[in-house]
Design an enzyme around this catalytic site. Structure first.
Site, PDB file in Angstrom:
ATOM      1  N   THR A  69       0.882  -1.138  -0.020  1.00  0.00           N
ATOM      2  CA  THR A  69      -0.023   0.048   0.013  1.00  0.00           C
ATOM      3  C   THR A  69       0.961   1.174  -0.131  1.00  0.00           C
ATOM      4  O   THR A  69       0.730   2.162  -0.710  1.00  0.00           O
ATOM      5  CB  THR A  69      -1.058   0.021   1.208  1.00  0.00           C
ATOM      6  OG1 THR A  69      -1.725  -1.066   1.154  1.00  0.00           O
ATOM      7  CG2 THR A  69      -1.670   1.122   1.103  1.00  0.00           C
ATOM      8  N   TYR A 125      -3.968  -9.413  -9.165  1.00  0.00           N
ATOM      9  CA  TYR A 125      -4.356 -10.292  -8.296  1.00  0.00           C
ATOM     10  C   TYR A 125      -3.334 -11.751  -8.489  1.00  0.00           C
ATOM     11  O   TYR A 125      -2.402 -11.550  -9.533  1.00  0.00           O
ATOM     12  CB  TYR A 125      -5.688 -10.758  -8.629  1.00  0.00           C
ATOM     13  CG  TYR A 125      -6.683  -9.487  -8.010  1.00  0.00           C
ATOM     14  CD1 TYR A 125      -6.286  -8.090  -8.483  1.00  0.00           C
ATOM     15  CD2 TYR A 125      -7.527  -9.894  -7.273  1.00  0.00           C
ATOM     16  CE1 TYR A 125      -7.261  -7.544  -7.760  1.00  0.00           C
ATOM     17  CE2 TYR A 125      -8.417  -8.854  -6.575  1.00  0.00           C
ATOM     18  CZ  TYR A 125      -8.267  -7.688  -6.897  1.00  0.00           C
ATOM     19  OH  TYR A 125      -8.821  -6.532  -6.110  1.00  0.00           O
TER      20      TYR A 125
END
Ligand code: GDP
Length: 325
Positions: free
Chosen positions: A159, A182
């Protein structure tokens, strides 16, 4: 012809991206860590016999926390494109080694951005981000504007890196993109990831080399896609007119149990006859239902993922059987 520099060139994605860029006529430079082990199991079988080493493919020693050396390599190689794939990428391991995970994944990315900021010729920059940034999201599927709420050390580090890439794009005008990936798998996936652990065990058991597989929870669901398809999209991102972030996902999830069942079935086995479960492989915290919405990549990059998770289970098991024979 364009020049690319890849961090993490020895990994699963690095090896596919290198093949694809060499096929497109690129000169490829890769950063590798200096270790006593000089065998590169993913790169050597691909490239040794092709005569590309030191002609169109060059490896440079540099650790991700060694900013001086990385700067020197960048100045020397003058890449048009920089693909930043390196980092401790195992979510489970990030609970055991959170500091080094953040050191490489978070700070390593910031150090690269800082170097780019000072360069006269700035390469286009791609950071491989992760669905782990969404952690426990409120919306399904997740897209580029879903709030980041990570729940693992790896997710927190990714993040930070993802937001820094956005910040350097907006504040310093870098051509910097995040590929929010993903899970993506292939026969070259590391053996500590559940897909490859499963396909290798299925192959071994089918050949009589092993009798059991020990796993943690089978309930986790993942949006599993094909690694070479995702590296194709990474390249496309740097060919656009403007930098942006893109979710790379299939939009469909499967449970670990479904993947396990498909892999074992593909070699005529029932996984229930061979499965043991051990809490050792269970996570202190799990992402719940991560599923990505690849609409933006489909529209802008004209990219469509085609291989399904259950096809991957079959392909990866077949590749493991082949390599064990
Ligand atoms: P990631 O956690 O999404 O990066 O991918 P992994 O392949 O490491 O794990 C995928 C899922 O498999 C998670 O829900 C894990 O909890 C689950 N899992 C169950 N058993 C195992 C195991 O033995 N090893 C790993 N790596 N994951 C396991």
């Amino acid at each position: 012809m364009p020049t690319a520099l890849i961090t993490g060139i020895t990994g699963q994605d690095g090896s596919y991206l290198t093949e694809q860029l060499l096929d497109r006529g690129y000169t490829v430079h890769g950063l590798v860590r200096r270790t006593s082990n000089t065998v590169r199991t993913r790169l050597d079988p691909l490239f040794h016999n092709k005569g590309v080493y030191n002609k169109s493919l060059f490896l440079h020693y540099a650790d991700l926390d060694d900013a001086t050396t990385i700067r020197r390599v960048l100045v020397k190689t003058q890449p048009d494109e920089l693909y930043h794939l390196a980092g401790q990428s195992h979510v489970g391991a990030s609970f055991d080694i959170p500091e080094s995970t953040c050191q490489f994944t978070a700070m390593g990315t910031l150090k690269l951005l800082e170097i780019l900021r000072d360069l006269e010729k700035q390469p286009r920059f791609l950071h491989i981000s992760s669905s782990e940034i969404f952690g426990r999201p409120d919306e399904f599927p997740q897209h580029e504007h879903t709030p980041m709420r990570p729940v693992t050390p790896y997710g927190v580090a990714k993040t930070f890196a993802t937001q820094m890439v956005q910040l350097y794009r907006e504040s310093f005008g870098l051509f910097a993109c995040n590929a929010i990936c993903y899970n993506h798998e292939s026969p070259r996936r590391g053996e500590s990831f559940v897909t490859r652990k499963i396909t290798k065990a299925a192959a071994e058991i089918s050949l009589g080399l092993n009798d059991e597989i020990v796993l943690g929870s089978l309930d986790g669901r993942r949006d599993w896609g094909s690694a070479p398809e995702y590296t194709t999209a990474m390249h496309l991102m740097l060919q656009q007119d403007a930098p942006d972030d893109y979710v790379l996902a299939t939009g469909k999830t499967h449970s670990v149990e479904e993947f396990l069942d498909a892999a074992f079935r593909s070699v005529g086995l029932k996984y229930k006859n061979h499965l043991k479960q051990n809490p050792k492989y269970m996570r202190p915290a799990e992402v719940t239902r991560l599923v990505g919405d690849p609409t933006h990549a489909k529209q802008r990059l004209e990219w469509t993922p085609t291989t399904t998770a259950l096809e991957l289970a079959k392909q990866m098991t077949a590749a493991d059987v082949e390599s064990l024979k």
